[in-house]
Design an enzyme around this catalytic site. Structure first.
Site, PDB file in Angstrom:
ATOM      1  CB  SER A  19      -0.965   0.009   1.187  1.00  0.00           C
ATOM      2  OG  SER A  19      -0.266  -0.151   2.409  1.00  0.00           O
ATOM      3  CG  ASP A 219      -3.078   4.520   8.796  1.00  0.00           C
ATOM      4  OD1 ASP A 219      -1.963   5.066   8.958  1.00  0.00           O
ATOM      5  OD2 ASP A 219      -3.505   4.172   7.688  1.00  0.00           O
ATOM      6  CG  HIS A 222      -1.359   3.430   4.892  1.00  0.00           C
ATOM      7  ND1 HIS A 222      -2.521   2.996   5.513  1.00  0.00           N
ATOM      8  CD2 HIS A 222      -0.959   2.404   4.110  1.00  0.00           C
ATOM      9  CE1 HIS A 222      -2.805   1.766   5.110  1.00  0.00           C
ATOM     10  NE2 HIS A 222      -1.868   1.391   4.261  1.00  0.00           N
TER      11      HIS A 222
END
Length: 250
Positions: A19, A219, A222
């Site tokens: 990601s 979070d 990321h």
């Protein structure tokens, strides 16, 4: 997105991993991208192109992985700031997005869908262009391998095998690889161990840049948009310093 009428790109860069390579910069907790494109990520219709999911060239622009990492919302990643940072030195660029969020190293083994699709896209980027040359693999992955000691124990072998296999399957034994050492993961203990492996890989034409210290989103997993720009510049500096030589034929 418009399809470029320009000649296909010359220097091809594979963007792969999970990601943080696909890009989550600017994506909020409700999974919406804010649409903010920093100047470092601006499109360049003359020099920076992207191979889309249908293996067609188009002008590259954020978000690079929107039709590749389709199960998640993509945001800003390191690919565009990297391309903008190196374009004056290498000329026209073709970006080949392949990253998919939440994927472990075992899912990138030869024979698995993600690996085979990456190789397929890389080969298509060459055959579908005007003398395009695969110039480097930019790799950012490992967060999904920070959940157990077993994952740590097999990571080095699997990562080195991946590099060997990509080079063999693309018939590029000296393919430059710029890998990113993790900034985050599921368990700090294992993050540190995976980072140590990534930083310690000692293979020809493989270098590692460190994402530790770059700002994370709420979070704690990321990178923020600003951090992705910084990472893109780190990748660019590593590539230019280590591989922009006559020996590397760049």
């Amino acid at each position: 997105m418009e399809v470029s009428e320009a000649r296909p790109a010359k220097k091809l860069f594979i963007l792969s991993g999970q990601s943080n390579m696909a890009g989550r910069g600017g994506v909020d907790k409700h999974k919406r991208w804010d649409g903010i494109v920093p100047p470092e990520c601006a499109p360049d219709a003359q020099k920076i192109f992207r191979l889309d999911a249908n293996l067609r060239w188009e002008v590259a622009r954020e978000t690079l992985h929107h039709d590749i990492d389709t199960k998640k919302t993509c945001g800003v990643g390191p690919g565009m700031p990297f391309a903008n940072a190196v374009k004056e030195r290498v000329g026209a660029i073709g970006l080949v997005p392949c990253a998919v969020g939440g994927t472990a190293i075992k899912e990138w083994a030869r024979g698995e869908h993600l690996y085979e699709n990456m190789v397929k896209r890389a080969k298509a980027a060459v055959s579908g262009g005007d003398g395009g040359v695969i110039t480097a693999l930019l790799w950012y992955q490992g967060e999904s391998d920070t959940s157990s000691q077993h994952d740590v124990d097999v990571y080095k072998q699997k990562m080195e095998l991946l590099i060997h296999n990509v080079r063999a399957d693309l018939d590029l034994p000296d393919l430059p690889v710029v890998q990113v050492a993790l900034a985050s993961g599921t368990q700090k203990k294992y993050v540190d161990e995976i980072r140590a492996i990534q930083l310690g890989i000692d293979l020809p034409n493989v270098v590692c840049v460190d994402a530790k210290g770059l700002q994370l989103k709420e979070d704690n997993l990321h990178l923020t948009t600003e951090a992705q720009v910084q990472l893109g510049h780190k990748l660019a500096q590593a590539f230019l310093t280590n591989f922009l030589t006559e020996k590397a034929h760049i």
